[in-house]
Design an enzyme around this catalytic site. Structure first.
Site, PDB file in Angstrom:
ATOM      1  N   CYS A 106      10.981  25.741  97.997  1.00  0.00           N
ATOM      2  CA  CYS A 106      12.262  25.928  98.688  1.00  0.00           C
ATOM      3  C   CYS A 106      13.362  25.158  97.977  1.00  0.00           C
ATOM      4  O   CYS A 106      13.475  23.938  98.132  1.00  0.00           O
ATOM      5  CB  CYS A 106      12.135  25.462 100.139  1.00  0.00           C
ATOM      6  SG  CYS A 106      13.678  25.581 101.053  1.00  0.00           S
ATOM      7  N   CYS A 149      15.905  23.502 100.327  1.00  0.00           N
ATOM      8  CA  CYS A 149      15.419  22.266 100.965  1.00  0.00           C
ATOM      9  C   CYS A 149      15.408  21.100  99.980  1.00  0.00           C
ATOM     10  O   CYS A 149      15.744  19.976 100.341  1.00  0.00           O
ATOM     11  CB  CYS A 149      13.987  22.436 101.471  1.00  0.00           C
ATOM     12  SG  CYS A 149      13.651  23.977 102.297  1.00  0.00           S
ATOM     13  N   ASP A 150      14.974  21.341  98.734  1.00  0.00           N
ATOM     14  CA  ASP A 150      14.650  20.230  97.827  1.00  0.00           C
ATOM     15  C   ASP A 150      15.541  20.124  96.593  1.00  0.00           C
ATOM     16  O   ASP A 150      15.423  19.151  95.843  1.00  0.00           O
ATOM     17  CB  ASP A 150      13.184  20.373  97.351  1.00  0.00           C
ATOM     18  CG  ASP A 150      12.207  20.340  98.528  1.00  0.00           C
ATOM     19  OD1 ASP A 150      12.490  19.603  99.493  1.00  0.00           O
ATOM     20  OD2 ASP A 150      11.191  21.046  98.477  1.00  0.00           O
TER      21      ASP A 150
END
Ligand code: NAP
Length: 305
Positions: free
Chosen positions: A132, A135-136
């Site tokens: 992701c 997300c990261d």
């Protein structure tokens, strides 16, 4: 507790089904294992959902879907569904200890990231290996990252990662991308994006965190270590249907098979979105599925189909 309609999964398909079900007067419950929005809520910008010419952020769009379903009376519970049982006119949806009775069910559980299955992938998950970018990505400011895959997800997420990373290298097993042309053109024009063609990841290595990726040239068979701080893997998805084995018909890739009413092999159990066997998996097609399945469930409950 008994419902007219229980929807398993709260992504775009499930949220649309909830809106149509509740608005159609059905006592409707959505069961979602995490926050509503599914994979779409993990997408930075959705550029091809009609009505938003400038694009819209995935979380914002999913928040609006959720609000609209709630406004029309859909109930929500955060529960992971572990089983589904057909008892004829009543279906039992199992969420751990809890058993919920439903007169009709829509499966909208979507799909999850497919794993590469190479040494180091599991060990370094959360330590440089990610599925992701939204997300990261921010953890990789001024770092060198690899993106594995050649589809829409790989190219879109590679473009997103250029916001942070100093260099993004797309590692693809063929010499041509699968992604749509518009995305390909953007990637080829981006100075931060490079490609390793005809290449497969053999191993992810490091000391506590990702440091190198062993990449094989599929034409020569030669394997070389490349320095990377992160590896983002986007090689497609697998459907979330583990709890449906032996309950409804699945195809050879474990996607749920449905008829023209989006009814599964079990009367009263319908399917919508990415978990369904179909050609195109987009927010727009998930929305169509959700509306379709909810209206079909209403007809089923009325004895029409
Ligand atoms: P996908 O279209 O199935 O592409 C998967 C990519 O990973 C392919 O390039 C494939 O290579 C490669 N791959 C598969 N298994 C591999 C393995 N074991 N090792 C190395 N490479 C492997 O998956 P996706 O990109 O996640 O997209 C899924 C669906 O969502 C698609 O329908 C896509 O159109 C849609 N989507 C749309 C958008 C958008 O419209 N903006 C954004 C994201 C996703 P080959 O090409 O050689 O098969």
């Amino acid at each position: 507790m008994s419902y007219d309609l229980v929807i398993i999964g709260g992504g775009p398909a499930g949220l649309t089904a909830a809106l149509y079900g509740a608005r159609g007067g059905l006592k409707t419950l959505v069961l979602e294992s995490t926050m509503p929005g599914g994979q779409a809520a993990l997408t930075d910008i959705i550029a091809n959902y009609p009505g938003f010419p400038e694009g819209i952020s995935g979380p914002e769009l999913m928040n609006k879907f959720h609000q609209q379903a709630v406004k029309h009376g859909a109930e929500f519970k955060m529960k992971e569904v572990t089983g589904l049982e057909d008892r004829g006119e009543i279906k039992i949806v199992k969420a751990g200890e809890e058993e919920i009775e439903a007169r009709s069910v829509i499966i909208a559980t979507g799909a999850k990231a497919r794993k590469l299955g190479v040494p180091g992938e599991e060990k370094f998950q959360g330590r440089g290996v990610s599925y992701c970018a939204t997300c990261d990505g921010a953890f990789f400011k001024d770092k060198r990252v690899a993106v594995v895959g050649g589809g829409d997800s790989a190219v879109e997420e590679a473009l997103f990662l250029t916001k942070y990373a100093s260099e993004v290298v797309i590692i693809h097993r063929r010499d041509q991308l699968r992604a749509v042309k518009a995305l390909q053109d953007k990637a080829f024009a981006n100075e931060k994006i490079d490609f390793l063609w005809n290449s497969t990841v053999e191993e992810i290595k490091g000391n506590g965190k990702v440091e190198q990726v062993a990449v094989k040239d599929v034409n020569t068979g030669e394997v070389k270590d490349h320095q990377f701080d992160g590896v983002f893997i986007f090689i497609g998805t697998v459907p979330n249907t583990e709890f449906l084995q032996g309950v409804v018909e699945l195809n050879d890739k474990n996607y749920v098979v449905a008829n023209d009413f989006l009814q599964t092999s079990v009367p009263g159990i319908f399917v919508a979105g990415d978990v369904r066997e179909k050609f195109l998996r987009q927010v727009s097609t998930a929305v169509g599925d959700g509306a379709h399945a909810a209206m079909a469930a209403e007809r089923y409950l009325g004895g029409v189909i």
